[in-house]
Enzyme design. Structure first.
Site, mmCIF file in Angstrom:
data_model
loop_
_atom_site.group_PDB
_atom_site.id
_atom_site.type_symbol
_atom_site.label_atom_id
_atom_site.label_comp_id
_atom_site.label_asym_id
_atom_site.label_seq_id
_atom_site.Cartn_x
_atom_site.Cartn_y
_atom_site.Cartn_z
ATOM 1 N N GLY A 167 0.787 -1.229 0.000
ATOM 2 C CA GLY A 167 0.000 0.000 0.000
ATOM 3 C C GLY A 167 0.817 1.276 0.000
ATOM 4 O O GLY A 167 0.262 2.373 0.041
ATOM 5 N N SER A 168 2.143 1.142 -0.084
ATOM 6 C CA SER A 168 2.991 2.343 -0.038
ATOM 7 C C SER A 168 2.961 3.126 -1.345
ATOM 8 O O SER A 168 3.307 4.314 -1.367
ATOM 9 C CB SER A 168 4.432 1.958 0.304
ATOM 10 O OG SER A 168 4.965 1.075 -0.662
ATOM 11 N N SER B 256 9.965 -6.875 -0.756
ATOM 12 C CA SER B 256 11.378 -7.237 -0.491
ATOM 13 C C SER B 256 11.811 -6.661 0.864
ATOM 14 O O SER B 256 12.565 -5.697 0.913
ATOM 15 C CB SER B 256 12.292 -6.768 -1.623
ATOM 16 O OG SER B 256 11.993 -5.474 -2.097
#
Length: 216
Positions: free
Chosen positions: A40-41, A111
């Site tokens: 959601g970034s 990641s």
């Protein structure tokens, strides 16, 4: 030509066209733009916007993200630590193939730790690896929660969810940091282009005998 050296286990590599041949054909340099950050970034949003902007400028790009990787080549992997490592390893190997073909490759994956990203950079090659940290705070990501994943993670319905029940390790030395809760998409893309264009633009090499590729 026959290769009789028994230790030469990859006999076609020295007969294949080189990366430079592909880049000369495409008139661009291959590179990996690796977006990392919480769910959601804004990683995928920026990846899509960047691909469209570069495409309009005449660059050939390829996006790698969960939708086209976990549903295909990595559909046998889960979210354990071992599977996350294998997921990123395969993504990096795929990315390297694209980059060696002169294609600008845009990866959008959580990641979640430095070891994973360092492994990816090592496979791809650090000169070709641009690490973009989408640093949008957890509260903003959770407020967006476009897929409802945070709500499920808070209820315990999703195990090992990054940012809730599994940690996220911020990059130590990212090439660029973008907070999409503070920057618009256009502002973010403008900053990305300022970073990326000198790396991928083969036209500069034609006018300057010294390569203008930015070392990362």
């Amino acid at each position: 030509m026959q290769h009789n050296n028994p230790n030469h286990i990859y006999p076609i590599f020295d007969r294949m066209l080189a990366r430079e041949d592909k880049e000369n054909l495409l008139k661009q340099h291959g590179a990996m733009i690796w977006f990392t950050g919480l769910s959601g970034s804004g990683k995928s949003t920026l990846a899509i916007a960047l691909e469209r902007e570069l495409h309009q400028r005449g660059y050939l790009c390829r996006i790698l993200d969960g939708d086209n990787i976990r549903c295909g080549i990595n559909n046998n992997l889960g979210f354990s630590a071992e599977d996350r490592t294998e997921n990123i390893r395969r993504i990096a190997e795929i990315g390297k193939l694209f980059i060696d073909s002169g294609i600008i490759t845009i990866a959008a994956f959580i990641s979640p730790n430095n070891d994973l990203r360092e492994m990816a950079a090592g496979i791809i090659g650090k000169d070709d690896f641009l690490e973009i940290y989408v640093s949008t705070p957890l509260a903003a990501c959770e407020q967006r929660d476009v897929k409802g994943l945070y709500a499920k993670a808070r209820k315990g319905e999703i195990k090992e969810f990054t940012g809730i029940s599994s940690p996220f390790e911020a990059p130590e030395h990212p090439t660029l940091t973008l907070d999409t809760s503070q920057l618009s998409i256009k502002e973010s893309i403008d900053r990305l282009l300022e970073l990326i264009l000198p790396q991928i633009d083969a036209k500069r090499d034609e006018s300057n005998p010294v390569s203008s590729k930015k070392q990362v």
